[in-house]
Design a protein around this motif. Structure first.
Motif, mmCIF file in Angstrom:
data_model
loop_
_atom_site.group_PDB
_atom_site.id
_atom_site.type_symbol
_atom_site.label_atom_id
_atom_site.label_comp_id
_atom_site.label_asym_id
_atom_site.label_seq_id
_atom_site.Cartn_x
_atom_site.Cartn_y
_atom_site.Cartn_z
ATOM 1 N N ASN A 169 -9.012 -4.204 6.855
ATOM 2 C CA ASN A 169 -8.911 -2.942 6.121
ATOM 3 C C ASN A 169 -7.721 -2.087 6.546
ATOM 4 O OD1 ASN A 169 -9.791 -2.268 8.622
ATOM 5 N ND2 ASN A 169 -11.513 -0.973 7.965
ATOM 6 N N GLN A 170 -6.678 -2.706 7.071
ATOM 7 C CA GLN A 170 -5.512 -1.946 7.517
ATOM 8 C C GLN A 170 -4.270 -2.396 6.753
ATOM 9 O OE1 GLN A 170 -5.493 -2.725 11.728
ATOM 10 N NE2 GLN A 170 -6.835 -1.010 12.190
ATOM 11 N N ALA A 171 -4.161 -1.955 5.491
ATOM 12 C CA ALA A 171 -3.017 -2.315 4.636
ATOM 13 C C ALA A 171 -2.256 -1.053 4.235
ATOM 14 C CB ALA A 171 -3.505 -3.057 3.393
ATOM 15 N N VAL A 172 -0.934 -1.186 4.081
ATOM 16 C CA VAL A 172 -0.117 -0.032 3.699
ATOM 17 C C VAL A 172 1.108 -0.508 2.908
ATOM 18 C CG1 VAL A 172 1.332 -0.034 5.789
ATOM 19 C CG2 VAL A 172 0.891 2.118 4.590
ATOM 20 N N GLY A 173 1.522 0.304 1.949
ATOM 21 C CA GLY A 173 2.781 0.090 1.249
ATOM 22 C C GLY A 173 3.795 1.096 1.762
ATOM 23 N N ILE A 174 5.021 0.659 1.953
ATOM 24 C CA ILE A 174 6.057 1.535 2.514
ATOM 25 C C ILE A 174 7.269 1.565 1.601
ATOM 26 C CG2 ILE A 174 7.574 1.969 4.483
ATOM 27 C CD1 ILE A 174 5.615 0.527 6.269
ATOM 28 N N GLU A 186 -0.451 5.949 2.286
ATOM 29 C CA GLU A 186 -1.573 6.821 2.633
ATOM 30 C C GLU A 186 -1.158 8.280 2.767
ATOM 31 O OE1 GLU A 186 -0.068 7.561 5.465
ATOM 32 O OE2 GLU A 186 -1.001 6.480 7.113
ATOM 33 N N GLY A 187 0.144 8.594 2.466
ATOM 34 C CA GLY A 187 0.573 9.990 2.378
ATOM 35 C C GLY A 187 1.437 10.501 3.512
ATOM 36 N N CYS A 250 3.193 -1.337 13.484
ATOM 37 C CA CYS A 250 2.547 -2.600 13.854
ATOM 38 C C CYS A 250 1.199 -2.366 14.533
ATOM 39 C CB CYS A 250 3.477 -3.389 14.773
ATOM 40 S SG CYS A 250 2.870 -5.027 15.191
ATOM 41 N N ASP A 251 1.106 -1.341 15.334
ATOM 42 C CA ASP A 251 -0.154 -1.041 16.021
ATOM 43 C C ASP A 251 -1.207 -0.463 15.076
ATOM 44 O OD1 ASP A 251 0.935 -1.905 18.387
ATOM 45 O OD2 ASP A 251 1.425 0.087 19.136
ATOM 46 N N LYS A 252 -0.745 0.196 14.001
ATOM 47 C CA LYS A 252 -1.663 0.904 13.108
ATOM 48 C C LYS A 252 -2.142 0.054 11.931
ATOM 49 C CE LYS A 252 -2.076 5.347 10.691
ATOM 50 N NZ LYS A 252 -1.371 6.604 10.320
ATOM 51 N N PHE A 253 -1.287 -0.850 11.433
ATOM 52 C CA PHE A 253 -1.607 -1.600 10.214
ATOM 53 C C PHE A 253 -1.573 -3.104 10.457
ATOM 54 C CE2 PHE A 253 0.512 2.360 8.893
ATOM 55 C CZ PHE A 253 -0.517 2.948 8.151
ATOM 56 N N SER A 254 -2.340 -3.838 9.626
ATOM 57 C CA SER A 254 -2.365 -5.294 9.709
ATOM 58 C C SER A 254 -1.648 -5.957 8.543
ATOM 59 C CB SER A 254 -3.806 -5.803 9.762
ATOM 60 O OG SER A 254 -4.412 -5.446 10.982
ATOM 61 N N GLU A 255 -1.580 -5.263 7.415
ATOM 62 C CA GLU A 255 -0.847 -5.771 6.250
ATOM 63 C C GLU A 255 0.175 -4.712 5.844
ATOM 64 O OE1 GLU A 255 -3.361 -7.100 3.004
ATOM 65 O OE2 GLU A 255 -4.974 -7.520 4.432
ATOM 66 N N LEU A 342 6.095 8.824 -2.679
ATOM 67 C CA LEU A 342 4.693 8.473 -2.444
ATOM 68 C C LEU A 342 4.156 7.614 -3.587
ATOM 69 C CD1 LEU A 342 2.102 8.710 -0.823
ATOM 70 C CD2 LEU A 342 1.649 10.901 -1.948
ATOM 71 N N ASN A 343 4.518 7.960 -4.816
ATOM 72 C CA ASN A 343 4.114 7.162 -5.976
ATOM 73 C C ASN A 343 4.648 5.734 -5.848
ATOM 74 O OD1 ASN A 343 3.216 6.976 -8.998
ATOM 75 N ND2 ASN A 343 5.343 6.291 -8.996
ATOM 76 N N ALA A 344 5.913 5.607 -5.424
ATOM 77 C CA ALA A 344 6.524 4.281 -5.252
ATOM 78 C C ALA A 344 5.812 3.490 -4.161
ATOM 79 C CB ALA A 344 8.002 4.429 -4.930
ATOM 80 N N ALA A 345 5.458 4.147 -3.062
ATOM 81 C CA ALA A 345 4.770 3.473 -1.959
ATOM 82 C C ALA A 345 3.410 2.924 -2.412
ATOM 83 C CB ALA A 345 4.591 4.429 -0.791
#
Length: 361
Positions: A169-174, A186-187, A250-255, A342-345
């Motif tokens: 459950n640790q995914a993020v778009g950048i 996530e803002g 890297c420490d905060k997210f898995s994907e 943020l919309n793009a992320a």
């Protein structure tokens, strides 16, 4: 996984003299090997192989006896380095050039390296003190001694096992950009640090002074040293920032999903934007993020950047009219108002998840 740690050396005067002599010898081998290969091809259209260059080393040792002082693996690595330059040339890079004094500042051991407390044992040199700031866990492969503005350094490459810190459950778009270096789905926003821009005035002043000074003079050499020192400070600050940010991610997210940006194409824009993009060093940041995630068995996927800034993450409507400017996004279909980055992320996150076919740990 292959990793490299860099340490500062603390050699004595005798060892520093040996380092200098070995660098000069390696530069000689490089230039002679390049000359032989170039001559063979231009005169006979014969392409000298790497192993033929290896076999010429004993003859060179007989001709120049001081070459025998350098470890054989170090000499062979010089040949490896030359042929890597040719590989880059065949792929579209520049033709290998002869190395002038000051432009060849390192040599590499390919085996026989060991660490004993705060000393490193090097073949034919012996024990050299170094600042052992990080423990190496794994098998040492190579060690490269390099001369830099602030002294002598050693980069140790070693093979180490990966660890598994994956969490579902640790995914993020950048999204990366000019104003905001990073924008997370996530803002969270991280502003661009701009390491070069505050120093431009000082750099221009030093470069103007350099252009007026006599070549070879002490004052010109002093100015060149000041310019190099300033560039090194900018580079180290940028590298430190990217290392810290990539470690936090890297420490905060898995994907992690990012845009597959072609920086070379994007830097053909106006000079100011190009300079700021290069100053952010997106590509180096991505490489750091990639190997750190890989080490922890986590995922990094680069998604196609097309329309991620023009698509509404609420309704999916895509139009160039949705993005009013660098920071504002208003969907002309559903009326969604958001920060453009943020919309793009969020779009990058959604696209990355849809494209991901990796079996999660």
């Amino acid at each position: 996984m292959i990793k490299t740690y860099k340490y500062k050396l603390n050699p004595n005067n005798s060892q520093m003299k040996t380092f200098e002599e070995w660098i000069n010898t390696c530069r000689l081998i490089y230039n002679i090997s390049l000359e032989q290969k170039d001559y063979a091809y231009s005169s006979r259209r014969y392409n000298v192989s790497k192993y033929e260059s290896y076999n010429q080393l004993p003859d060179l040792k007989n001709e120049f006896t001081f070459i025998k002082n350098v470890h054989s693996d170090v000499l062979q690595e010089v040949i490896d380095r030359l042929f890597k330059s040719y590989d880059k040339f065949y792929k579209g890079g520049g033709f290998p050039k002869y190395k002038k004094k000051g432009l060849y500042n390192s040599f590499t051991f390919k085996r026989g390296i060991s660490i004993i407390n705060n000393k490193i044992k090097l073949p034919k040199i012996g024990l050299v003190k170094f600042f052992n700031s990080r423990e190496i866990v794994g098998v040492i492969k190579t060690a490269t001694i390099s001369k830099e503005l602030k002294g002598w350094f050693i980069s140790i490459t070693f093979e180490t096992p990966t660890i598994n810190r994956y969490c579902d459950n640790q995914a993020v778009g950048i999204d990366v950009g000019i104003k905001h270096f990073l924008t997370f789905s996530e803002g969270t926003f991280i502003d661009s640090p701009y390491f070069l821009e505050p120093k431009l005035k000082e750099l221009k002043r030093l470069q103007r002074r350099l252009s007026r000074q006599v070549k070879g003079s002490n004052s010109r050499n002093k100015t060149k040293h000041q310019i190099s020192k300033l560039h090194l400070k900018i580079s180290n600050s940028r590298k430190d920032f990217n290392q810290k940010q990539s470690t936090i991610i890297c420490d905060k997210f898995s994907e992690v999903y990012i845009e597959d940006l072609k920086i070379q194409n994007m830097t053909k824009l106006n000079p100011t934007l190009s300079r700021r993009m290069l100053d952010n060093s997106f590509y180096s940041f991505r490489l750091m993020l990639e190997y750190k995630l890989k080490y922890q068995s986590k995922i990094l996927i680069a998604v196609p950047p097309a329309y991620t800034s023009q698509r509404c993450n609420e309704c999916g409507f895509t139009s160039k009219d949705n993005r009013l400017n660098q920071s504002e996004f208003i969907c002309t279909s559903c009326g969604n108002i958001a920060n453009a980055d943020l919309n793009a992320a969020k779009n990058i996150l959604a696209l990355g998840k849809s494209l991901s076919t990796k079996v999660k740990p």
